[in-house]
Design an enzyme around this catalytic site. Structure first.
Site, PDB file in Angstrom:
ATOM      1  N   HIS A  48       0.846  -1.190   0.000  1.00  0.00           N
ATOM      2  CA  HIS A  48       0.000   0.000   0.000  1.00  0.00           C
ATOM      3  C   HIS A  48       0.883   1.242   0.000  1.00  0.00           C
ATOM      4  O   HIS A  48       1.392   1.645  -1.038  1.00  0.00           O
ATOM      5  CB  HIS A  48      -0.930  -0.057   1.215  1.00  0.00           C
ATOM      6  CG  HIS A  48      -2.049   0.933   1.203  1.00  0.00           C
ATOM      7  ND1 HIS A  48      -2.329   1.751   0.130  1.00  0.00           N
ATOM      8  CD2 HIS A  48      -2.975   1.251   2.151  1.00  0.00           C
ATOM      9  CE1 HIS A  48      -3.373   2.506   0.414  1.00  0.00           C
ATOM     10  NE2 HIS A  48      -3.779   2.236   1.640  1.00  0.00           N
ATOM     11  N   HIS A  56      -2.546  -1.908 -10.944  1.00  0.00           N
ATOM     12  CA  HIS A  56      -3.290  -1.385  -9.804  1.00  0.00           C
ATOM     13  C   HIS A  56      -4.453  -2.298  -9.521  1.00  0.00           C
ATOM     14  O   HIS A  56      -5.018  -2.918 -10.431  1.00  0.00           O
ATOM     15  CB  HIS A  56      -3.793   0.043 -10.111  1.00  0.00           C
ATOM     16  CG  HIS A  56      -4.246   0.795  -8.897  1.00  0.00           C
ATOM     17  ND1 HIS A  56      -5.516   0.679  -8.390  1.00  0.00           N
ATOM     18  CD2 HIS A  56      -3.590   1.663  -8.083  1.00  0.00           C
ATOM     19  CE1 HIS A  56      -5.627   1.449  -7.322  1.00  0.00           C
ATOM     20  NE2 HIS A  56      -4.476   2.053  -7.109  1.00  0.00           N
ATOM     21  N   ASP A  89       2.518   5.522  -8.141  1.00  0.00           N
ATOM     22  CA  ASP A  89       3.747   5.307  -7.372  1.00  0.00           C
ATOM     23  C   ASP A  89       5.000   5.339  -8.239  1.00  0.00           C
ATOM     24  O   ASP A  89       6.097   5.571  -7.728  1.00  0.00           O
ATOM     25  CB  ASP A  89       3.678   3.964  -6.637  1.00  0.00           C
ATOM     26  CG  ASP A  89       2.528   3.909  -5.658  1.00  0.00           C
ATOM     27  OD1 ASP A  89       2.448   4.817  -4.808  1.00  0.00           O
ATOM     28  OD2 ASP A  89       1.701   2.981  -5.744  1.00  0.00           O
TER      29      ASP A  89
END
Length: 492
Positions: A298, A337, A393
């Site tokens: 996460h 994702h 990210d």
């Protein structure tokens, strides 16, 4: 949404289910393209001869959904995601528009209260948030109690829980369980006060976690700066006169905070709501969210991207790395994702933000490797067919690294803005019609059936790491103590 009923003429907005075990037909209403899981509890059947009683067949069907892949646990008006189309909207506003025109605190107001504020409304909100950025002087002692090498996320998680101990008026355990669920003026004002405190102090607590690792004294939040400028000041000011953080870095951080403010019912938000459903104080719920965000699946994902790029090294090593990924020998971080099955809409915005940061901070030495990996992966059928597109990210870690933040601080930079989304969902749950019911998922029990207790001398040992505790080798003082003799020493 109602219970299933037998019907010969079911309505159009319904699901007809035939239970082949009993021959019964059930009609389940469909509302907002959802069916109530509780409707299946009425679909009971007699237990078959020899069937395990633990299946509870005669008590109705249960819905198995490992990892919440398709279970809706709450009705929300906050964030909408279309993973197939790569869409993210806060309260109906596309994330691209907000990132271009709004700010993190204005977007925080939107997420919390449902509308973009007027100038006066925002002025009040910003004033209250910034006013509550200061912490009690005891916080210095709290942060100094950590080891010199403590992870900043461990400190931040503990700090939010610690913060709640200062505000007895914020604790339903002390003030009554309807403290936040009453729709009264006093209840809403009390709720807003805790929201101001948590958002305002999030940057201060994060900066304190940063500075204690650097061996620096703590800084009092200065007046007159924006939310992210103040954050940079709290981390970096070393006594210079008229110190002003770089506006480019402050703006980039503001965009990153806006993009990370909420993402629907992700793991940490769900943790906050699960914890909050017991009517615990919001500080404890936010601390639980931090603990969830701490995990590498996460909040630690952008850190994993940088470690991956460091391990790849030069751009010419990218093909060999991708081949190793295909052989499942390496992990590709920053792609794919849980929700998005196409490009993450936030990744495009962050890519533009990265360029602005690199102009003033210089290009990260890993940028060429990142670009080579990006270009190769998005053209490779192996990754394209698996819908592994770059996510938020992939670029955010490069920006944070270019700004000079240490790797283990990356999750903190995720947690600080995400408290906004957590609080928006928590507030919504506290105010929902019908009150708050504690979240209590069901399980499918597949363990042993009923068995009788066996005295210890009659038992046979069951061996294996999965069914017995591991024996850990000791060294140092533990080993020497084991070899020593003393009164009361165990003979085992």
């Amino acid at each position: 949404m109602g219970n299933p009923v037998q019907s010969s003429a079911p309505p159009a907005e319904s699901l007809t289910v035939r239970d082949n075990r009993t021959g019964k037909i059930y009609t389940i209403p469909i509302t907002n393209n959802t069916v109530p899981a509780t409707a299946f509890k009425a679909m009971a059947a007699p237990r078959k001869p020899g069937e395990r009683e633990e299946n509870e067949t005669d008590k109705g069907l249960r819905v198995a959904d490992k990892g919440f892949l398709n279970t809706a646990v709450i009705q929300s008006t906050i964030t909408y995601i279309d993973g197939e189309a790569g869409v993210l909207r806060y309260r109906g506003y596309p994330i691209e528009q907000l990132a271009l025109h709004s700010s993190h605190l204005e977007t925080a107001y939107l997420l919390l209260y449902g509308q973009l504020p007027t100038r006066d409304q925002f002025r009040l909100f910003e004033k209250e948030v910034m006013h509550h950025s200061a912490v009690h002087a005891d916080a210095e002692t709290f942060f100094r109690s950590f080891r010199y090498d403590a992870h900043p996320m461990a400190m931040l998680t503990s700090a939010f829980a610690y913060l709640g101990s200062y505000y007895s008026e914020a604790n339903p355990s002390l003030q009554g369980q309807t403290l936040y669920t009453r729709s009264t003026k006093a209840a809403l004002e009390n709720m807003d006060k805790q929201i101001y405190r948590i958002i305002g102090k999030a940057t201060t607590l994060a900066a304190m976690a940063y500075r204690v690792r650097q061996g620096r004294d703590f800084v009092i939040p200065p007046p007159g700066l924006s939310y992210t400028s103040q954050f940079l000041y709290l981390m970096d000011h070393m006594g210079q006169e008229d110190y002003k953080p770089s506006p480019v870095l402050a703006k980039a951080l503001d965009v990153l905070f806006l993009l990370h403010a909420d993402h629907e019912l992700n793991a940490s938000c769900t943790t906050v709501l699960q914890t909050g459903s017991s009517l615990v104080d919001p500080y404890s719920a936010v601390a639980a969210g931090c603990a969830s965000l701490y995990g590498p699946l996460h909040g630690g994902a952008n850190e994993a991207v940088i470690r991956m790029l460091i391990s790849i090294g030069k751009p010419e090593n990218v093909p060999a790395f991708l081949d190793a990924v295909k052989r499942r020998e390496k992990v590709l971080s920053g792609f794919g994702h849980r929700v998005y099955k196409t490009s993450d809409p936030r990744s495009f915005i962050i890519r533009r933000t990265a360029d602005e940061v690199f102009k003033v901070a210089g290009k990260d030495e890993l940028l060429e490797t990142a670009m080579a990996l990006h270009d190769a992966a998005i053209k490779d059928d192996f990754f394209v067919s698996r819908r592994l597109a770059p996510n938020v990210d992939f670029w955010s870690g490069l920006i944070y690294r270019a700004m000079g933040f240490p790797l283990d601080f990356f999750p903190v930079l995720f947690a600080v803005p995400r408290v906004v989304g957590w609080l928006a969902h928590w507030r919504q749950m506290m105010m929902q019609q019908g009150g708050v019911k504690i979240w209590r998922p069901r399980q499918v029990y597949v363990g042993a059936g009923k068995r009788d207790y066996v005295p210890v001398e009659q038992r046979e040992a069951v061996r294996g790491l999965k069914v017995e505790p591991a024996a850990i080798p000791h060294s140092g003082i533990s080993k020497r103590t084991e070899l020593a003799d003393y009164k009361g020493k165990s003979k085992l």
